[in-house]
Design an enzyme around this catalytic site. Structure first.
Site, PDB file in Angstrom:
ATOM      1  N   ARG A 223      -1.104  -2.788 -10.788  1.00  0.00           N
ATOM      2  CA  ARG A 223      -2.327  -3.225 -11.478  1.00  0.00           C
ATOM      3  C   ARG A 223      -3.202  -2.064 -11.911  1.00  0.00           C
ATOM      4  NH1 ARG A 223      -1.312  -7.457  -7.586  1.00  0.00           N
ATOM      5  NH2 ARG A 223      -2.373  -6.149  -6.080  1.00  0.00           N
TER       6      ARG A 223
ATOM      7  N   GLU B  27       1.254  -2.495   7.139  1.00  0.00           N
ATOM      8  CA  GLU B  27       1.000  -3.260   8.354  1.00  0.00           C
ATOM      9  C   GLU B  27       2.254  -3.324   9.230  1.00  0.00           C
ATOM     10  OE1 GLU B  27      -0.719  -7.658   9.638  1.00  0.00           O
ATOM     11  OE2 GLU B  27      -0.658  -7.080   7.533  1.00  0.00           O
TER      12      GLU B  27
END
Length: 181
Positions: free
Chosen positions: A66, A103
């Site tokens: 993006r 994560e």
């Protein structure tokens, strides 16, 4: 130059919240509704152009994917070069690569080793849509400095302040967030 509260609210209202995506408890900030709103997108790009037009930037490095949307458009407006920071294995020539923690595991981003035309001290802005934990942007900062470019600032459309990802990035350069969430 920062946006006033009215401008921030306008942009925030153009971004759709998607609850429980990609997993329960997460509220996803969907920028596609900003992108397909020509007035809101122009308003954002006008703001970014005004903020950066006098900073003597030479390149904008946009983060996959993006960051490409905002970075390429802003580079065109400023009349400067655009450099894609890609996920590993997506660039065809010699690259420099940086690993970062997710994560659950690791990922890597890379740029061409000559992304800034081998110009030591090239003035670079990094841009992306969102700062969460800061891992990707932090890795991109390391890549830009590894090429001996001069990282001027890192810009995000949105910064999830509660995750404090911007703190990692501030070790490398100033951080500007259009919207703090």
């Amino acid at each position: 130059m920062t946006l006033d509260e009215k401008g921030k609210q306008y942009l925030l209202e153009s971004i759709r919240d998607i609850p429980d995506f990609p997993k329960p408890g997460i509220v996803f900030k969907d920028i596609t509704t900003l992108l397909n709103n020509k007035e809101a997108y122009k308003f954002l790009m006008d703001h970014l152009e005004q903020r950066y037009k006098d900073m003597n930037l030479e390149y904008i490095a946009g983060l996959d994917a993006r960051g490409f949307i905002f970075g390429a458009a802003l580079a065109d407006r400023l009349g400067i070069g655009f450099v894609p920071v890609r996920k590993k294995g997506k660039l065809p020539s010699t690259t420099v690569c940086e690993k970062y923690e997710l994560e659950y595991g690791f990922d890597e981003v890379e740029i061409h080793i000559d992304a800034f035309d081998n110009k030591e001290g090239a003035r670079v802005l990094i841009i992306d849509d969102l700062c969460a934990t800061g891992g990707t942007a932090n890795a991109a900062c390391k890549l830009v400095t590894a090429t001996k470019a001069n990282l001027i600032e890192v810009c995000f459309l949105m910064n999830l302040k509660f995750l404090k990802g911007d703190e990692k990035i501030k070790q490398h350069a100033a951080v500007y967030s259009v919207l703090d969430i």
